[in-house]
Design a protein around this motif. Structure first.
Motif, PDB file in Angstrom:
ATOM      1  N   GLY A  45       0.355  -1.291  -6.510  1.00  0.00           N
ATOM      2  CA  GLY A  45       0.777  -0.851  -5.190  1.00  0.00           C
ATOM      3  C   GLY A  45      -0.139  -1.363  -4.104  1.00  0.00           C
ATOM      4  N   GLY A  46       0.221  -1.016  -2.881  1.00  0.00           N
ATOM      5  CA  GLY A  46      -0.611  -1.314  -1.725  1.00  0.00           C
ATOM      6  C   GLY A  46      -0.943  -2.787  -1.573  1.00  0.00           C
TER       7      GLY A  46
ATOM      8  N   ASN B 141       9.576  -6.486   0.523  1.00  0.00           N
ATOM      9  CA  ASN B 141       8.889  -6.708  -0.747  1.00  0.00           C
ATOM     10  C   ASN B 141       7.996  -5.539  -1.153  1.00  0.00           C
ATOM     11  N   LEU B 142       7.994  -4.465  -0.371  1.00  0.00           N
ATOM     12  CA  LEU B 142       7.224  -3.282  -0.729  1.00  0.00           C
ATOM     13  C   LEU B 142       8.105  -2.162  -1.276  1.00  0.00           C
ATOM     14  N   GLN B 143       9.388  -2.443  -1.505  1.00  0.00           N
ATOM     15  CA  GLN B 143      10.280  -1.449  -2.092  1.00  0.00           C
ATOM     16  C   GLN B 143       9.889  -1.216  -3.547  1.00  0.00           C
ATOM     17  N   SER B 144      10.069   0.005  -4.024  1.00  0.00           N
ATOM     18  CA  SER B 144       9.757   0.313  -5.420  1.00  0.00           C
ATOM     19  C   SER B 144      10.605  -0.540  -6.342  1.00  0.00           C
TER      20      SER B 144
ATOM     21  N   VAL C 289      -3.971   2.543  -8.556  1.00  0.00           N
ATOM     22  CA  VAL C 289      -2.898   1.545  -8.491  1.00  0.00           C
ATOM     23  C   VAL C 289      -3.151   0.457  -7.459  1.00  0.00           C
ATOM     24  N   SER C 290      -3.904   0.736  -6.427  1.00  0.00           N
ATOM     25  CA  SER C 290      -4.162  -0.270  -5.396  1.00  0.00           C
ATOM     26  C   SER C 290      -5.499  -0.967  -5.569  1.00  0.00           C
ATOM     27  N   ASN C 291      -6.245  -0.593  -6.595  1.00  0.00           N
ATOM     28  CA  ASN C 291      -7.544  -1.187  -6.881  1.00  0.00           C
ATOM     29  C   ASN C 291      -8.534  -0.951  -5.736  1.00  0.00           C
ATOM     30  N   TYR C 292      -8.429   0.202  -5.077  1.00  0.00           N
ATOM     31  CA  TYR C 292      -9.331   0.532  -3.976  1.00  0.00           C
ATOM     32  C   TYR C 292     -10.628   1.170  -4.448  1.00  0.00           C
TER      33      TYR C 292
END
Length: 162
Positions: free
Chosen positions: A34-35, A79-82, A143-146
């Motif tokens: 994500g993100g 392109n950010l749709q699930s 999920v966003s690797n933050y």
């Protein structure tokens, strides 16, 4: 969440030498990228990962990833749709910990007042095998690797017991 977790520990000793190790992992784990990993950034030039450079543009019409997000465009969030496109098989196995030591009391210091005088070298998070690694993601991160990445550490020490 992983559908299975596992771990193996071993503590071995022989003639003053010792070896301790922990191997851990997870199996059958899907994670959603994500993100920022989907390209959710305000300008294309800020993609932080090399794999993100293969996105749709007029000179690259057969890419791995959809058109990059750009602010102000009509379809900037498409392109950010699930989608299951962003599901990543993320099972892993990791050498979590290993320590190799030698008790000097065994040979050199037999007559010393120490019960144990052990020299050791150790390391944590030394080897990880996972599909996530090709995306520069630790398999245990969000999920966003933050999150701050899991650190690899090394130590040299002396453990004395009186």
């Amino acid at each position: 969440f992983p559908r299975s977790n596992y771990g193996i520990t071993a503590d071995l000793g022989f003639k003053g030498f010792s070896l301790s190790t922990v191997i851990q992992g997870a199996g059958n784990r899907d994670r959603y990228l994500g993100g920022v990993l989907q390209g959710d950034v305000d300008v294309v030039s800020r993609f932080p990962y090399a794999f993100q450079s293969d996105y749709w543009r007029p000179d690259n019409t057969n890419p791995l990833y959809p058109r990059a997000v750009t602010n102000g465009s009509v379809n900037s969030r498409n392109n950010l749709q699930s989608s299951d496109f962003y599901l990543l098989q993320s099972k892993y196995i990791r050498l979590k910990y290993i320590q190799l030591g030698y008790d000097l009391k065994h040979s050199l210091l037999k007559d010393s007042p120490f019960q144990q005088l052990k020299m050791f070298v150790s390391g944590t998070n030394l080897i990880t095998s996972s599909n996530s690694k090709k995306f520069f993601i630790d398999p245990e991160s969000d999920v966003s690797n933050y999150q701050y990445p899991i650190q690899r550490t090394f130590a040299i020490g002396l453990n004395a017991t009186f």
